[in-house]
Design a protein around this motif. Structure first.
Motif, mmCIF file in Angstrom:
data_model
loop_
_atom_site.group_PDB
_atom_site.id
_atom_site.type_symbol
_atom_site.label_atom_id
_atom_site.label_comp_id
_atom_site.label_asym_id
_atom_site.label_seq_id
_atom_site.Cartn_x
_atom_site.Cartn_y
_atom_site.Cartn_z
ATOM 1 N N THR A 1 33.288 39.138 49.379
ATOM 2 C CA THR A 1 33.751 38.170 50.374
ATOM 3 C C THR A 1 33.810 36.778 49.784
ATOM 4 N N GLN A 2 34.689 35.959 50.337
ATOM 5 C CA GLN A 2 34.766 34.573 49.894
ATOM 6 C C GLN A 2 34.152 33.617 50.918
ATOM 7 N N PHE A 3 33.712 34.137 52.043
ATOM 8 C CA PHE A 3 33.144 33.277 53.077
ATOM 9 C C PHE A 3 31.646 33.076 52.880
ATOM 10 N N GLU A 4 31.166 31.951 53.392
ATOM 11 C CA GLU A 4 29.737 31.643 53.314
ATOM 12 C C GLU A 4 29.044 31.852 54.643
ATOM 13 N N SER A 5 29.822 32.017 55.714
ATOM 14 C CA SER A 5 29.246 32.330 57.023
ATOM 15 C C SER A 5 30.232 33.206 57.785
ATOM 16 N N PHE A 6 29.704 33.915 58.772
ATOM 17 C CA PHE A 6 30.475 34.927 59.490
ATOM 18 C C PHE A 6 30.173 34.834 60.974
ATOM 19 N N GLY A 7 31.160 35.173 61.794
ATOM 20 C CA GLY A 7 30.985 35.129 63.237
ATOM 21 C C GLY A 7 31.180 33.713 63.744
ATOM 22 N N HIS B 1 35.197 33.843 44.408
ATOM 23 C CA HIS B 1 35.727 32.478 44.377
ATOM 24 C C HIS B 1 37.071 32.505 43.672
ATOM 25 N N ALA B 2 38.086 31.924 44.295
ATOM 26 C CA ALA B 2 39.427 31.918 43.720
ATOM 27 C C ALA B 2 39.499 31.089 42.444
ATOM 28 N N THR B 3 38.620 30.112 42.297
ATOM 29 C CA THR B 3 38.687 29.201 41.147
ATOM 30 C C THR B 3 37.687 29.535 40.043
ATOM 31 N N SER B 4 36.995 30.644 40.171
ATOM 32 C CA SER B 4 35.978 31.026 39.196
ATOM 33 C C SER B 4 36.023 32.535 38.984
ATOM 34 N N SER B 5 35.503 32.975 37.857
ATOM 35 C CA SER B 5 35.418 34.419 37.625
ATOM 36 C C SER B 5 33.967 34.894 37.578
ATOM 37 N N ALA B 6 33.024 34.047 38.006
ATOM 38 C CA ALA B 6 31.611 34.426 38.008
ATOM 39 C C ALA B 6 31.353 35.661 38.859
ATOM 40 N N TRP B 7 32.142 35.854 39.907
ATOM 41 C CA TRP B 7 31.983 37.014 40.790
ATOM 42 C C TRP B 7 32.195 38.319 40.030
ATOM 43 N N GLU B 8 32.992 38.282 38.967
ATOM 44 C CA GLU B 8 33.262 39.503 38.210
ATOM 45 C C GLU B 8 31.990 40.064 37.582
ATOM 46 N N ALA B 9 31.158 39.197 36.997
ATOM 47 C CA ALA B 9 29.903 39.660 36.389
ATOM 48 C C ALA B 9 28.965 40.217 37.451
ATOM 49 N N GLU B 10 28.911 39.542 38.586
ATOM 50 C CA GLU B 10 28.072 39.998 39.703
ATOM 51 C C GLU B 10 28.534 41.380 40.174
ATOM 52 N N LEU B 11 29.829 41.532 40.340
ATOM 53 C CA LEU B 11 30.396 42.805 40.786
ATOM 54 C C LEU B 11 30.193 43.881 39.726
ATOM 55 N N ASN B 12 30.357 43.526 38.470
ATOM 56 C CA ASN B 12 30.196 44.478 37.376
ATOM 57 C C ASN B 12 28.794 45.090 37.368
ATOM 58 N N GLU B 13 27.780 44.258 37.582
ATOM 59 C CA GLU B 13 26.391 44.754 37.624
ATOM 60 C C GLU B 13 26.193 45.748 38.759
ATOM 61 N N MET B 14 26.730 45.423 39.931
ATOM 62 C CA MET B 14 26.564 46.315 41.084
ATOM 63 C C MET B 14 27.312 47.635 40.874
ATOM 64 N N ASP C 1 42.563 42.188 53.003
ATOM 65 C CA ASP C 1 43.847 41.755 53.562
ATOM 66 C C ASP C 1 44.457 40.575 52.819
ATOM 67 N N ASP C 2 43.702 39.864 52.008
ATOM 68 C CA ASP C 2 44.221 38.716 51.257
ATOM 69 C C ASP C 2 44.841 39.218 49.949
ATOM 70 N N ASP C 3 46.158 39.067 49.813
ATOM 71 C CA ASP C 3 46.858 39.627 48.655
ATOM 72 C C ASP C 3 46.427 39.001 47.334
ATOM 73 N N LEU C 4 46.199 37.695 47.294
ATOM 74 C CA LEU C 4 45.771 37.044 46.052
ATOM 75 C C LEU C 4 44.404 37.573 45.615
ATOM 76 N N LYS C 5 43.481 37.627 46.551
ATOM 77 C CA LYS C 5 42.144 38.149 46.244
ATOM 78 C C LYS C 5 42.237 39.609 45.800
ATOM 79 N N ALA C 6 43.039 40.393 46.488
ATOM 80 C CA ALA C 6 43.203 41.811 46.121
ATOM 81 C C ALA C 6 43.767 41.944 44.715
ATOM 82 N N ARG C 7 44.766 41.128 44.374
ATOM 83 C CA ARG C 7 45.337 41.190 43.014
ATOM 84 C C ARG C 7 44.295 40.846 41.961
ATOM 85 N N ARG C 8 43.477 39.841 42.235
ATOM 86 C CA ARG C 8 42.445 39.452 41.268
ATOM 87 C C ARG C 8 41.376 40.530 41.132
#
Length: 155
Positions: free
Chosen positions: A95-101, A131-144, A8-15
């Motif tokens: 996800t960008q959150f560190e805790s849920f609920g 993370h909006a300020t980093s692209s480290a998530w891309e490598a993590e996602l790429n592996e999965m 639902d977050d447009d910025l995150k979706a665009r990235r």
């Protein structure tokens, strides 16, 4: 490859879509913005890969407001519905959150990751910390995604 992105977050979706376009240029990405629109798309036809936010509104946004009640565990709810309806595809939570609920129901990122692996062994392939300020998530996602692509080609 067909990828559904439920976010639902447009910025995150665009990235995320930008990353997918660079890493998997032949993939067709369908962006859905809520629990209901995501679930309806899955019921119409399974993607090769589902990238799923955990926290989302029940219905698509109208203007600047969220519609329906917020679902802090909407991604988990979608996976539960998929299991009940025997709808199986590879799912990665982004996800960008560190805790849920909230309150007593609050769980950490790591606890949620372990719970999803246990509850959804036929669906859940991992979790990426966006993370909006980093692209480290891309490598993590790429592996999965590479693991999911290999699983799909040997099935």
């Amino acid at each position: 490859m067909i990828i559904y992105l439920i976010e639902d977050d447009d910025l995150k979706a665009r990235r995320v879509k930008g990353y997918l376009g660079r890493a998997f240029p032949s993939a067709r990405v369908e962006h859905l913005r809520s629990y209901q629109s995501g679930l309806k798309a899955i019921e119409r036809g399974l993607p090769d890969l589902l990238l799923l936010d955990m926290t989302m509104p029940t219905f698509d946004q109208g203007g600047q407001t969220r519609e329906g009640r917020p679902r802090s565990m909407g991604g988990r709810d979608i996976m539960r519905k998929m299991l009940r309806k025997n709808l199986v595809c590879s799912v990665i939570v982004v996800t960008q959150f560190e805790s849920f609920g909230e309150g007593e129901d609050n769980i950490s990122y790591q606890q949620l990751k372990e719970a999803c692996a246990q509850e959804f062994p036929t669906l859940f392939r991992g979790m990426a910390q966006y993370h909006a300020t980093s692209s480290a998530w891309e490598a993590e996602l790429n592996e999965m995604i590479a693991v999911c692509t290999n699983e799909n080609s040997t099935s």
